[in-house]
Design a protein around this motif. Structure first.
Motif: not given
Length: 235
Positions: A202-216
């Motif tokens: 759960g640490v890796i942020p994922i947005n509502s579209r299921g995309e990884k937020q790698r820059m965050h």
């Protein structure tokens, strides 16, 4: 995958070594034009090349609308023009890398149609050793290395490749993951992983579209906010 590093698309037989299966994102709708452009030169590229997806249609926006009620300044993303060829058409830049290819599928008229393939976000592409790598390729290799890896993400820090893996298991497995991750990336992509970060699920942020937020995630790593289980540096 070797061809993609040089922004080229090469078809190979299913299951070939270093191959990557891609699924088309769908048929291009009537009234919508798509062109693949070089993001640096803004010139159109050939069918066998990877580039940025540009779109032209009657539904294209003209800019952002600010919270202050005024239209924001026109951005190049909404009013891009090719540097040569059709220089009159106004395109919207999507910020995503992809390519077009004529498929064997037919529409209602019996004609084959062009299919769009999306490879990844331009801003998240990794520039290493003078070649472009796509995070999803590295992440796919890492995810296969151990059943306890529930998710992973890759990004760069200075000139180092950083791989963050979520551990869905006991913490004593964290140290075991490091050589598995580094060996998989070295063998399949010929890259040295500079930092391996093992975190809780759960640490890796994922947005509502299921995309990884790698820059965050990268910002959290640089700000020492990930609270990792284990960090291994190979510098």
């Amino acid at each position: 995958m070797r061809a993609l590093r040089h922004d080229r698309v090469r078809l190979v037989e299913r299951g070939s070594p270093h191959s990557l299966p891609l699924m088309e994102s769908g048929k291009i709708l009537p009234g919508v034009r798509i062109i693949i452009a070089n993001p640096e030169t803004k010139g159109p590229v050939g069918d066998s090349h990877l580039g940025e997806i540009w779109v032209h249609s009657g539904q294209n926006a003209s800019g952002y609308f600010s919270v202050y009620g005024d239209e924001a300044l026109q951005s190049d993303h909404f009013s891009a023009r090719l540097s040569f060829g059709d220089t009159h058409t106004v395109w919207a830049r999507t910020g995503y890398l992809g390519f077009l290819r004529r498929t064997e599928l037919t529409d209602a008229s019996g004609e084959r149609h062009d299919a769009l393939y999306v490879v990844g976000a331009l801003e998240e592409a990794l520039e290493l050793r003078g070649m472009r790598y796509h995070p999803i390729d590295i992440e796919t290799s890492v995810s296969r290395t151990h059943k306890s890896i529930s998710e992973c993400a890759a990004f760069t820090w200075t000139n180092l490749l950083v791989v963050v893996v979520e551990l869905d298991g006991s913490e004593h497995e964290a140290l075991d993951l490091v050589p598995l991750v580094t060996n998989a990336v070295l063998e399949e992509h010929y890259l040295i992983v500079g930092v391996v970060v093992v975190v809780d699920t759960g640490v890796i942020p994922i947005n509502s579209r299921g995309e990884k937020q790698r820059m965050h995630l990268r910002d959290g790593f640089l700000g020492d906010q990930l609270d990792p289980i284990y960090v291994a540096y190979n510098m």
